[in-house]
Design an enzyme around this catalytic site. Structure first.
Site, PDB file in Angstrom:
ATOM      1  N   LYS A   1       8.690 -17.789  -8.174  1.00  0.00           N
ATOM      2  CA  LYS A   1       7.369 -18.415  -8.364  1.00  0.00           C
ATOM      3  C   LYS A   1       6.354 -17.469  -7.728  1.00  0.00           C
ATOM      4  O   LYS A   1       6.163 -17.454  -6.520  1.00  0.00           O
ATOM      5  CB  LYS A   1       7.352 -19.772  -7.648  1.00  0.00           C
TER       6      LYS A   1
ATOM      7  N   GLU B   1       8.761 -16.592   5.953  1.00  0.00           N
ATOM      8  CA  GLU B   1       8.032 -15.403   6.422  1.00  0.00           C
ATOM      9  C   GLU B   1       6.563 -15.788   6.384  1.00  0.00           C
ATOM     10  O   GLU B   1       5.969 -15.856   5.307  1.00  0.00           O
ATOM     11  CB  GLU B   1       8.290 -14.220   5.478  1.00  0.00           C
TER      12      GLU B   1
ATOM     13  N   CYS C   1       0.408  -9.562   6.336  1.00  0.00           N
ATOM     14  CA  CYS C   1       0.940 -10.400   7.418  1.00  0.00           C
ATOM     15  C   CYS C   1       1.183  -9.524   8.629  1.00  0.00           C
ATOM     16  O   CYS C   1       0.883  -9.867   9.760  1.00  0.00           O
ATOM     17  CB  CYS C   1       2.250 -11.036   6.961  1.00  0.00           C
TER      18      CYS C   1
ATOM     19  N   GLU D   1      -5.183 -16.253  12.343  1.00  0.00           N
ATOM     20  CA  GLU D   1      -4.821 -15.031  11.636  1.00  0.00           C
ATOM     21  C   GLU D   1      -6.084 -14.499  10.951  1.00  0.00           C
ATOM     22  O   GLU D   1      -6.832 -15.261  10.340  1.00  0.00           O
ATOM     23  CB  GLU D   1      -3.759 -15.360  10.578  1.00  0.00           C
TER      24      GLU D   1
HETATM   25  P1  NAD Z   1       0.087 -19.440   0.504  1.00  0.00           P
HETATM   26  O1  NAD Z   1       0.876 -20.154   1.532  1.00  0.00           O
HETATM   27  O2  NAD Z   1      -1.202 -20.024   0.085  1.00  0.00           O
HETATM   28  O3  NAD Z   1       0.939 -19.259  -0.836  1.00  0.00           O
HETATM   29  C1  NAD Z   1       2.182 -18.606  -0.866  1.00  0.00           C
HETATM   30  C2  NAD Z   1       2.956 -19.066  -2.077  1.00  0.00           C
HETATM   31  O4  NAD Z   1       3.279 -20.457  -1.918  1.00  0.00           O
HETATM   32  C3  NAD Z   1       2.199 -18.967  -3.400  1.00  0.00           C
HETATM   33  O5  NAD Z   1       3.079 -18.567  -4.425  1.00  0.00           O
HETATM   34  C4  NAD Z   1       1.733 -20.396  -3.615  1.00  0.00           C
HETATM   35  O6  NAD Z   1       1.497 -20.691  -4.971  1.00  0.00           O
HETATM   36  C5  NAD Z   1       2.930 -21.159  -3.080  1.00  0.00           C
HETATM   37  N1  NAD Z   1       2.662 -22.576  -2.714  1.00  0.00           N
HETATM   38  C6  NAD Z   1       1.489 -23.134  -2.352  1.00  0.00           C
HETATM   39  N2  NAD Z   1       1.654 -24.463  -2.127  1.00  0.00           N
HETATM   40  C7  NAD Z   1       2.959 -24.728  -2.323  1.00  0.00           C
HETATM   41  C8  NAD Z   1       3.754 -25.913  -2.253  1.00  0.00           C
HETATM   42  N3  NAD Z   1       3.241 -27.106  -1.927  1.00  0.00           N
HETATM   43  N4  NAD Z   1       5.070 -25.829  -2.519  1.00  0.00           N
HETATM   44  C9  NAD Z   1       5.627 -24.626  -2.834  1.00  0.00           C
HETATM   45  N5  NAD Z   1       4.924 -23.487  -2.945  1.00  0.00           N
HETATM   46  C10 NAD Z   1       3.609 -23.525  -2.692  1.00  0.00           C
HETATM   47  O7  NAD Z   1      -0.107 -17.953   1.073  1.00  0.00           O
HETATM   48  P2  NAD Z   1      -0.983 -16.775   0.440  1.00  0.00           P
HETATM   49  O8  NAD Z   1      -2.421 -17.048   0.727  1.00  0.00           O
HETATM   50  O9  NAD Z   1      -0.542 -16.512  -0.955  1.00  0.00           O
HETATM   51  O10 NAD Z   1      -0.484 -15.518   1.320  1.00  0.00           O
HETATM   52  C11 NAD Z   1      -1.090 -15.124   2.498  1.00  0.00           C
HETATM   53  C12 NAD Z   1      -0.285 -15.617   3.689  1.00  0.00           C
HETATM   54  O11 NAD Z   1       1.050 -15.125   3.595  1.00  0.00           O
HETATM   55  C13 NAD Z   1      -0.801 -15.085   5.017  1.00  0.00           C
HETATM   56  O12 NAD Z   1      -0.760 -16.093   5.983  1.00  0.00           O
HETATM   57  C14 NAD Z   1       0.197 -13.982   5.352  1.00  0.00           C
HETATM   58  O13 NAD Z   1       0.267 -13.663   6.721  1.00  0.00           O
HETATM   59  C15 NAD Z   1       1.448 -14.551   4.829  1.00  0.00           C
HETATM   60  N6  NAD Z   1       2.423 -13.467   4.608  1.00  0.00           N
HETATM   61  C16 NAD Z   1       3.530 -13.384   5.414  1.00  0.00           C
HETATM   62  C17 NAD Z   1       4.437 -12.344   5.258  1.00  0.00           C
HETATM   63  C18 NAD Z   1       5.652 -12.214   6.125  1.00  0.00           C
HETATM   64  O14 NAD Z   1       6.571 -11.504   5.726  1.00  0.00           O
HETATM   65  N7  NAD Z   1       5.717 -12.859   7.273  1.00  0.00           N
HETATM   66  C19 NAD Z   1       4.214 -11.394   4.257  1.00  0.00           C
HETATM   67  C20 NAD Z   1       3.069 -11.507   3.458  1.00  0.00           C
HETATM   68  C21 NAD Z   1       2.191 -12.568   3.632  1.00  0.00           C
END
Ligand code: NAD
Length: 481
Positions: free
Chosen positions: A171, A246, A280, A385
């Site tokens: 997804k 993550e 991240c 963050e």
């Molecule tokens: P997000 O949490 O908004 O979305 C991530 C994914 O989850 C997307 O595909 C989104 O569609 C999906 N999602 C949203 N609601 C959901 C639900 N209820 N059920 C299942 N899936 C759902 O994050 P984002 O804004 O896309 O990414 C940025 C964030 O990701 C930042 O906080 C960043 O630090 C973190 N990040 C972490 C790592 C790591 O390895 N630790 C790497 C990259 C990004």
């Protein structure tokens, strides 16, 4: 129009509805994708469940060969894929090419591991008996991916899942599905049985939620915000799924007074402003020893001034360096609010702190690379963050103070120390509360090492041979003869 890929076929959503994917540099439509609903996710999950038996019994060598072949197929479209990633995500072309390279490296690494999984034979106290530990794949895995590094973060899930004999439903984030879809189409040309590798597009709260809830899915690999991660854990764990998270980070970087300052400046610059700071794993709080503070801030500001915001498909004139737009309007507004909050609390802007001016910036979500000093520890830019090109720099008098302030965060993803003193290095490795510590090194997630966080940065590990452990269940066997 791009399509989902389910059970070996490119398909629309059952509703026929679509979503536009827009270029963050100019607002233009790049393409449209199906706006999937729960029923679409169910189709993909059913296909993955049906394919599991065959795939999990395919020989490890054959799985490895198919993964190598799939990497070759992706490589054959290196250039168009990099361009597509830039157009949907916004990052400069060179960064897109680097991301694709990292994706391929990770896929090669894990393909090589597929045929090297080991179990164990165990002596037992019972008469004429011995034990074995065998390792079994889990079943259908849901891979939920964010928009900041859509390719590498898909690869860190898909690669180990397939290598271990699982089937997968990906997804992607709603704003960056295009290059992921194309990669999955290409990978499937390597000959995976139908249903082994699928991708479903649509809103996270609908398609992602189905992955969390559907009992046929036995494993969720999630990368995203800590708030979403908490929800993912609550829903998926209540169905006893295996989950890795993550999540967000606020990496501290500590620069001691004996550090190689030019190297540390480069480490801070790339570590913070890569991908316009939307990482991240990025230097988000910089603690510099008093003695070198002024020289460090000046040296970094001089280098950061070379970043020139602009469309990632165009190059900056040397010696300037291209920095892409922020990914969405909301992302830029959040950075603006964090900067304003810091200023309201007494912070000073060293460089940046505003949108760039000029007609060429009007249609994209551009923001200047920014450095702040005198930021109090209760400011949003410290507590939260920061997901953009914003770096607060703090003056510290010694290592104890630096480590204490570095640890004063809900996050614990990466961290680094820059020093030549072995006692300082030892202390930092031992005491920094983070899943990863870099010593005189750029915050970078090597495929060879386990990667993940502690505290609100999540749990479980991706990368490294350790990643495979999260895609297999050990099974204890007792044999009496
Ligand atoms: P997000 O949490 O908004 O979305 C991530 C994914 O989850 C997307 O595909 C989104 O569609 C999906 N999602 C949203 N609601 C959901 C639900 N209820 N059920 C299942 N899936 C759902 O994050 P984002 O804004 O896309 O990414 C940025 C964030 O990701 C930042 O906080 C960043 O630090 C973190 N990040 C972490 C790592 C790591 O390895 N630790 C790497 C990259 C990004």
């Amino acid at each position: 129009m791009a399509k989902m890929f389910i059970a070996g076929e490119s398909v629309d959503s059952v509703t026929g509805q679509t979503t536009e994917v827009r270029n963050p540099a100019n607002g233009e439509v790049v393409d449209t994708v199906p706006k999937g609903i729960a029923q679409d996710a169910q189709r993909a999950i059913d296909a993955a469940a049906a394919a599991f038996d065959q795939w999990s019994h395919t020989s490890a060598e054959e799985r490895a060969n198919m993964l190598f072949k799939s990497a070759e197929l992706v490589e054959s479209e290196r250039k168009p894929l990099s361009e597509l990633l830039t157009r949907e995500q916004g990052k400069p072309l060179q960064e897109s090419a680097t991301e694709l390279e990292h994706f391929l490296h990770g896929l090669h690494f894990v393909a090589g591991l597929a045929s090297k999984v080991r179990g164990a034979q165990v002596p037992l106290p019972a008469k004429n008996a011995y034990g074995m530990v065998i390792r079994k794949p889990l079943g259908v895995c849901g891979a939920i991916v964010p928009w900041n590094f859509p390719l590498t973060l898909m690869g860190t899930k898909v690669g180990p899942a397939l290598a271990a004999g699982n089937t997968v439903v990906v997804k992607p984030a709603s704003t960056t599905p295009l290059s992921s879809i194309r990669i999955i189409e290409l990978m499937n040309q390597a000959g995976f049985p139908k249903g082994v590798l699928n991708v479903v597009t649509g809103p996270g709260g609908v398609v992602g939620e189905e992955l969390l809830k559907n009992p046929k899915v036995r494993r969720i690999a999630f990368t995203g915000e800590s708030g979403t991660g908490k929800h993912v854990a609550e829903v998926a764990c209540s169905d006893f799924k295996r989950v890795t998270l993550e999540l967000g980070g606020s990496d501290p970087m500590i620069v001691c007074d004996d550090a190689d300052i030019p190297k540390a400046i480069t480490g801070a610059m790339v570590g913070r402003y890569w991908n316009a700071g939307q990482a991240c794993l990025a230097v988000k709080r910089l603690y510099v020893f008093d003695k070198v503070f002024d020289a460090f801030v000046k040296g970094l500001a001089d280098k950061v001034a070379r970043y020139q915001p602009g469309d990632g498909l165009t190059k900056a004139e040397k010696p300037n360096i291209r920095m892409g737009p922020l990914h969405t309007a909301a992302q830029r507004e959040e950075i603006e609010a964090q900067v304003q909050d810091a200023i309201d609390r007494g912070a000073h802007v060293v460089i940046g702190g505003a949108r760039p001016e000029g007609k060429e910036y009007e249609r994209g979500f551009f923001y200047q690379p920014t450095i702040l000093v005198d930021v109090p520890d209760d400011a949003r830019a410290v507590q939260e963050e920061t997901f953009g090109p914003l770096l607060p720099i703090f003056r510290v008098s010694n290592l104890d103070e630096a480590i204490e302030r570095a640890n004063n965060s809900i996050y614990g993803l990466g961290s680094s120390i820059w020093t030549k003193n072995i006692d300082n290095i030892d202390a930092a490795i031992d005491r920094l509360q983070a899943g990863n510590v870099w010593v005189n090194s750029l915050h970078y997630g090597y495929d060879e090492l386990p990667f993940g966080g502690v505290k609100a940065s999540g749990f479980g590990r991706e990368h490294g041979p350790e990643a495979l452990d999260y895609y297999m269940e050990p099974k204890g066997v007792v044999i009496t003869h």
